[in-house]
Design an enzyme around this catalytic site. Structure first.
Site, short mmCIF file in Angstrom:
data_model
loop_
_atom_site.label_atom_id
_atom_site.label_comp_id
_atom_site.label_asym_id
_atom_site.label_seq_id
_atom_site.Cartn_x
_atom_site.Cartn_y
_atom_site.Cartn_z
CB THR A 72 29.60 22.76 -16.68
OG1 THR A 72 28.35 23.43 -16.73
CG2 THR A 72 30.52 23.31 -17.76
CE LYS B 159 28.10 26.17 -18.96
NZ LYS B 159 27.05 26.95 -18.33
#
Ligand code: NAD
Length: 293
Positions: free
Chosen positions: A96, A168
């Site tokens: 991420t 995300k």
């Protein structure tokens, strides 16, 4: 079966790489921590002497690293993985990270490159039930999808480079805001003498419904599997939520998007982390909202 390179074998990458080895792929693995490499070797993976060596000769190469700087360095730095990979390889970063770095690495790699962050946490990585949100060329996505599906139950193509990281950041901003709002509602209910169960029964069947309430209910009782029932052991840690909200805030600043709820959620999660809550589940922020120590 494919030849796969996998670099970054921590809480998430370790079980993901092991699932690929168990599925019968030839998986070359590397991590800075030798014990993490050994755990994957025990599941059938082949230890590589460096990240570049893990990438060499593979058809698919994965990274699962802490943050953007690690990802840029691993792929594009001196002796980096992109240069050592086959020109026809598909490169996949599952970390991420910020959208800008994802796009920079994809452009600089000179290869088919996918950003493919995940949701589902460590349990999802172990059980191969992750959800991948993927940015990059459609053809590369289609080619990588069967292997992604051996580590997860869903892989969603979100658009071009960076679109997976964008999805995300947006999703987790919603998640943080709904969790805080859900926690506030339980705290107010407590003050009003309304039971946790009564609020749950009403909100879960009406317009207050959300995943934060029905899957991750921040008070013990209504949802027996939620982290509140085990002392807020994660789950998804508050420190990672603060990290993801920081990435969303960076993206908002870079694009001029107005995200006042996201910004406030970031402040509250940073306060919770500073107060010592970083290692607990993100639903544990209810304790800070109650004013508990
Ligand atoms: P982690 O810290 O457990 O693992 C990262 C691994 O990368 C470590 O083993 C570290 O030694 C290794 N590493 C760092 N630099 C390296 C390098 N140059 N070469 C080789 N290995 C290197 O972190 P994690 O929990 O596995 O998370 C990884 C990523 O997944 C992060 O971006 C995180 O935000 C994201 N993520 C985590 C979760 C979760 O619940 N843990 C959920 C979703 C997404």
């Amino acid at each position: 079966m494919a030849r796969i390179g996998f670099v970054g074998l921590g809480n998430m990458g370790g079980p993901m790489a092991r699932n690929l080895a168990k599925a019968g792929h030839e998986v070359a693995v590397f991590d800075l921590v030798p014990a993490s490499v050994e755990a994957c070797a025990a599941a059938g993976a082949r230890p590589a002497p460096s990240a570049a060596a893990a990438a060499a000769g593979a058809e698919l190469v994965f990274t699962m690293l802490p943050a953007g700087a690690h990802v840029r360095d691993a792929w594009l730095g001196a002796g980096g993985m992109a240069a050592s990979s086959d020109p026809g390889a598909i490169l996949v970063d599952c970390s991420t990270i910020d959208v800008a770095t994802a796009r920079e690495v994809a452009a600089g790699s000179g290869r088919a490159f996918l950003d493919a962050p995940v949701s589902g946490g460590v349990m999802g990585a172990e059980a191969a039930t992750l959800t991948f949100m993927v940015g990059g060329a459609e053809g590369a996505f289609r080619a990588a999808e069967p292997v992604l599906r051996q580590m997860g139950r869903a892989a969603i193509h979100c658009g071009g480079p960076g679109a997976g990281q964008a999805a995300k950041a947006c999703n987790n901003m919603v998640l943080a805001a709904t969790m805080i709002a859900t926690c506030e509602a339980f705290v107010l209910a407590e003050k009003l003498g309304l039971s946790h169960q009564a609020l749950f029964e009403v909100a879960s069947r009406s317009s207050g419904q959300s995943w934060s309430l029905t899957a991750y209910c921040p008070v013990p009782g209504p949802v027996p599997g939620s982290p509140a029932n085990r002392g807020y052991a994660p789950g998804f840690s508050a420190a990672l939520m603060a990290k993801d909200l920081g990435l969303a805030a960076e993206a908002a600043a870079a694009t001029g998007a107005a995200t006042p709820m996201g910004a406030r959620a970031l402040e509250l999660y940073r306060d919770f982390v500073a107060a010592g809550g970083g290692g607990t589940d993100f639903s544990g922020i209810i304790r800070m909202l109650r004013g508990e120590g």
